[in-house]
Design a protein around this motif. Structure first.
Motif, PDB file in Angstrom:
ATOM      1  N   ASN A 171       0.807  -1.220   0.000  1.00 37.52           N
ATOM      2  CA  ASN A 171       0.000   0.000   0.000  1.00 37.52           C
ATOM      3  C   ASN A 171       0.845   1.276   0.000  1.00 37.52           C
ATOM      4  O   ASN A 171       0.314   2.379  -0.113  1.00 37.52           O
ATOM      5  N   ILE A 172       2.163   1.127   0.171  1.00 36.76           N
ATOM      6  CA  ILE A 172       3.090   2.238  -0.071  1.00 36.76           C
ATOM      7  C   ILE A 172       3.815   1.896  -1.363  1.00 36.76           C
ATOM      8  O   ILE A 172       4.704   1.052  -1.380  1.00 36.76           O
ATOM      9  N   SER A 173       3.447   2.500  -2.461  1.00 40.86           N
ATOM     10  CA  SER A 173       3.995   2.054  -3.742  1.00 40.86           C
ATOM     11  C   SER A 173       4.137   3.218  -4.723  1.00 40.86           C
ATOM     12  O   SER A 173       3.388   4.189  -4.683  1.00 40.86           O
ATOM     13  N   GLY A 174       5.120   3.085  -5.583  1.00 42.53           N
ATOM     14  CA  GLY A 174       5.296   4.040  -6.669  1.00 42.53           C
ATOM     15  C   GLY A 174       5.767   5.411  -6.249  1.00 42.53           C
ATOM     16  O   GLY A 174       5.605   6.373  -6.987  1.00 42.53           O
ATOM     17  N   ASN A 175       6.369   5.510  -5.055  1.00 46.42           N
ATOM     18  CA  ASN A 175       6.893   6.797  -4.578  1.00 46.42           C
ATOM     19  C   ASN A 175       8.385   6.858  -4.931  1.00 46.42           C
ATOM     20  O   ASN A 175       9.241   6.407  -4.175  1.00 46.42           O
ATOM     21  N   SER A 176       8.674   7.405  -6.085  1.00 44.60           N
ATOM     22  CA  SER A 176       9.952   7.179  -6.751  1.00 44.60           C
ATOM     23  C   SER A 176      11.151   7.831  -6.081  1.00 44.60           C
ATOM     24  O   SER A 176      12.287   7.446  -6.356  1.00 44.60           O
ATOM     25  N   VAL A 177      10.950   8.829  -5.198  1.00 41.17           N
ATOM     26  CA  VAL A 177      12.087   9.472  -4.532  1.00 41.17           C
ATOM     27  C   VAL A 177      12.048   9.264  -3.025  1.00 41.17           C
ATOM     28  O   VAL A 177      12.768   9.924  -2.281  1.00 41.17           O
ATOM     29  N   LEU A 178      11.228   8.337  -2.577  1.00 44.33           N
ATOM     30  CA  LEU A 178      11.094   8.078  -1.145  1.00 44.33           C
ATOM     31  C   LEU A 178      12.397   7.504  -0.586  1.00 44.33           C
ATOM     32  O   LEU A 178      12.880   6.466  -1.036  1.00 44.33           O
ATOM     33  N   MET A 179      12.963   8.185   0.411  1.00 46.83           N
ATOM     34  CA  MET A 179      14.264   7.798   0.961  1.00 46.83           C
ATOM     35  C   MET A 179      14.201   7.287   2.390  1.00 46.83           C
ATOM     36  O   MET A 179      15.065   6.516   2.811  1.00 46.83           O
ATOM     37  N   ASP A 180      13.193   7.703   3.155  1.00 47.05           N
ATOM     38  CA  ASP A 180      13.139   7.329   4.568  1.00 47.05           C
ATOM     39  C   ASP A 180      11.714   7.012   4.989  1.00 47.05           C
ATOM     40  O   ASP A 180      10.801   7.806   4.745  1.00 47.05           O
ATOM     41  N   ILE A 181      11.548   5.858   5.648  1.00 45.37           N
ATOM     42  CA  ILE A 181      10.279   5.491   6.260  1.00 45.37           C
ATOM     43  C   ILE A 181      10.580   5.190   7.722  1.00 45.37           C
ATOM     44  O   ILE A 181      11.333   4.255   8.032  1.00 45.37           O
ATOM     45  N   ASN A 182      10.016   5.986   8.600  1.00 44.86           N
ATOM     46  CA  ASN A 182      10.299   5.852  10.029  1.00 44.86           C
ATOM     47  C   ASN A 182       9.049   5.415  10.777  1.00 44.86           C
ATOM     48  O   ASN A 182       7.934   5.809  10.433  1.00 44.86           O
ATOM     49  N   VAL A 183       9.242   4.600  11.816  1.00 45.39           N
ATOM     50  CA  VAL A 183       8.138   4.085  12.621  1.00 45.39           C
ATOM     51  C   VAL A 183       8.371   4.471  14.073  1.00 45.39           C
ATOM     52  O   VAL A 183       9.497   4.416  14.574  1.00 45.39           O
ATOM     53  N   SER A 184       7.302   4.863  14.739  1.00 44.96           N
ATOM     54  CA  SER A 184       7.379   5.235  16.146  1.00 44.96           C
ATOM     55  C   SER A 184       8.049   4.143  16.987  1.00 44.96           C
ATOM     56  O   SER A 184       7.819   2.943  16.775  1.00 44.96           O
ATOM     57  N   ASP A 185       8.840   4.570  17.942  1.00 46.92           N
ATOM     58  CA  ASP A 185       9.484   3.627  18.862  1.00 46.92           C
ATOM     59  C   ASP A 185       8.467   2.877  19.724  1.00 46.92           C
ATOM     60  O   ASP A 185       8.805   1.858  20.343  1.00 46.92           O
ATOM     61  N   ASN A 186       7.231   3.366  19.760  1.00 44.22           N
ATOM     62  CA  ASN A 186       6.194   2.744  20.579  1.00 44.22           C
ATOM     63  C   ASN A 186       5.392   1.672  19.837  1.00 44.22           C
ATOM     64  O   ASN A 186       4.469   1.092  20.413  1.00 44.22           O
ATOM     65  N   HIS A 187       5.738   1.439  18.569  1.00 42.17           N
ATOM     66  CA  HIS A 187       4.999   0.429  17.810  1.00 42.17           C
ATOM     67  C   HIS A 187       5.338  -0.956  18.367  1.00 42.17           C
ATOM     68  O   HIS A 187       6.495  -1.248  18.649  1.00 42.17           O
ATOM     69  N   ILE A 188       4.313  -1.807  18.499  1.00 40.96           N
ATOM     70  CA  ILE A 188       4.540  -3.103  19.155  1.00 40.96           C
ATOM     71  C   ILE A 188       5.048  -4.183  18.199  1.00 40.96           C
ATOM     72  O   ILE A 188       5.579  -5.206  18.652  1.00 40.96           O
ATOM     73  N   SER A 189       4.899  -3.998  16.875  1.00 38.84           N
ATOM     74  CA  SER A 189       5.294  -5.079  15.964  1.00 38.84           C
ATOM     75  C   SER A 189       6.204  -4.639  14.822  1.00 38.84           C
ATOM     76  O   SER A 189       6.711  -5.485  14.082  1.00 38.84           O
ATOM     77  N   LEU A 190       6.407  -3.335  14.659  1.00 38.06           N
ATOM     78  CA  LEU A 190       7.299  -2.817  13.622  1.00 38.06           C
ATOM     79  C   LEU A 190       8.358  -1.928  14.248  1.00 38.06           C
ATOM     80  O   LEU A 190       8.172  -1.360  15.331  1.00 38.06           O
ATOM     81  N   CYS A 191       9.471  -1.794  13.545  1.00 39.43           N
ATOM     82  CA  CYS A 191      10.485  -0.827  13.943  1.00 39.43           C
ATOM     83  C   CYS A 191      11.160  -0.320  12.680  1.00 39.43           C
ATOM     84  O   CYS A 191      10.922  -0.833  11.576  1.00 39.43           O
ATOM     85  N   SER A 192      11.978   0.694  12.809  1.00 43.66           N
ATOM     86  CA  SER A 192      12.727   1.199  11.659  1.00 43.66           C
ATOM     87  C   SER A 192      14.163   1.450  12.074  1.00 43.66           C
ATOM     88  O   SER A 192      14.454   1.736  13.244  1.00 43.66           O
ATOM     89  N   GLU A 193      15.035   1.326  11.097  1.00 44.53           N
ATOM     90  CA  GLU A 193      16.453   1.615  11.294  1.00 44.53           C
ATOM     91  C   GLU A 193      16.975   2.242  10.022  1.00 44.53           C
ATOM     92  O   GLU A 193      16.820   1.680   8.927  1.00 44.53           O
ATOM     93  N   ASP A 194      17.571   3.420  10.153  1.00 45.75           N
ATOM     94  CA  ASP A 194      18.107   4.143   8.990  1.00 45.75           C
ATOM     95  C   ASP A 194      17.082   4.266   7.875  1.00 45.75           C
ATOM     96  O   ASP A 194      17.403   4.139   6.688  1.00 45.75           O
ATOM     97  N   GLY A 195      15.822   4.483   8.251  1.00 39.32           N
ATOM     98  CA  GLY A 195      14.781   4.738   7.261  1.00 39.32           C
ATOM     99  C   GLY A 195      14.206   3.512   6.584  1.00 39.32           C
ATOM    100  O   GLY A 195      13.435   3.633   5.630  1.00 39.32           O
TER     101      GLY A 195
END
Length: 293
Positions: free
Chosen positions: A72-96
């Motif tokens: 559902n996140i698709s076709g965003n041709s210059v997307l460089m960083d996707i960050n997730v809240s530290d409070n999320h119980i099942s996902l995390c992010s590192e360096d975008g």
């Protein structure tokens, strides 16, 4: 949220506290560069954040559900960083880059990046996690720590010209359509550790004229029910791997077994061995691709 106005000129948008879901194509073709998704947003629908040619950063709150997030996140041709809240119980992010909470699975890779830079703890590329990454160009080497490329994991990365796994790779499984539609890839090199390949894993790789399997025992070609499947290279003529290539060769080790199994000996492969020398560990051309148009 039903729709963010495409004509607005704001660079950044933060969802209102009243918003709990993103509707289909709700953030599409906008001029946004930064999108902040609040903690209250839980659900997302078909291509809810898609085709935004300026979008550089997405920041997710703690509520977003993981299921189908990558597609559902698709076709965003210059997307460089996707960050997730530290409070999320099942996902995390590192360096975008988005991972499951244990960082074993790459959940979503930003489509604007031109190289693969992931955590050394990751062993799996999740469903659609790197699909349609058009900035992947030329030869792409998959990190050695990846053991599984899941369904549609690198689907339709159409600017890759070669896909390579090092001899030290731990790759075990290519899921269904995992490398489908690498339409400019002329060659693929797969490691000795590869054991399983699923439906259309290499389908629609139209110009892949050279495929090297380093597995002494041929990988098992499987369908979704783990039955033998001859459609790993494409189930129809229009999907056959290498159908437009002028030279189509599969290299395997000289002492290899299983490549004459019925699931390999299908309408794509000729059962005849031919002696073609090659540098490196592969010493014999075992099969040539037989179908031509």
């Amino acid at each position: 949220m039903v729709k963010y106005p495409e004509g607005k000129n704001d660079n950044e948008y933060t969802t209102d506290e009243s918003i709990i879901g993103l509707g289909p194509w709700s953030v599409k073709n906008t001029k946004l560069r930064i999108l902040n998704i609040g903690d209250n947003v839980v659900s997302h629908n078909d291509r809810s954040i898609s085709d935004n040619q300026y979008l550089n950063t997405i920041n997710f709150g703690s509520g977003i559900i993981p299921n189908k997030l990558a597609i559902n996140i698709s076709g965003n041709s210059v997307l460089m960083d996707i960050n997730v809240s530290d409070n999320h119980i099942s996902l995390c992010s590192e360096d975008g880059v988005v991972y499951d909470i244990s960082k074993n699975t790459v959940w979503k890779y930003p489509e604007g990046r031109g190289d693969i830079d992931i955590s050394s703890s990751a062993t799996r590329i999740g469903p659609y996690a790197m699909a349609q990454c058009m900035q992947f160009k030329d030869e792409v080497i998959i990190p050695d720590n990846i053991e599984v490329i899941d369904t549609n994991g690198l689907y339709a990365c159409q600017n890759i010209t070669g896909i390579v796994f090092n001899s030290t790779s731990k790759l075990n499984t290519l899921g269904a359509r995992s490398l489908q539609l690498l339409s400019r890839a002329k060659y693929g090199v797969f490691p000795a550790s590869l054991k399983y390949m699923y439906d259309s894993a290499l389908g629609s790789c139209w110009v892949m004229g050279s495929i090297t399997f380093n597995s002494v025992e041929a990988p098992k070609l499987m369908d979704a029910n783990n039955n033998k499947n001859s459609a790993v290279f494409g189930g129809e003529l229009s999907q056959w791997t290498g159908r437009d290539a002028t030279t189509r060769v599969v290299f395997v080790p000289t002492n290899a077994t299983g490549y004459d199994d019925e699931s390999w000996n299908n309408s794509i492969f000729s059962p005849e061995r031919v002696s073609v020398s090659d540098s490196g560990d592969i010493k014999e051309c075992y099969y040539t691709l037989s179908k031509t148009l």
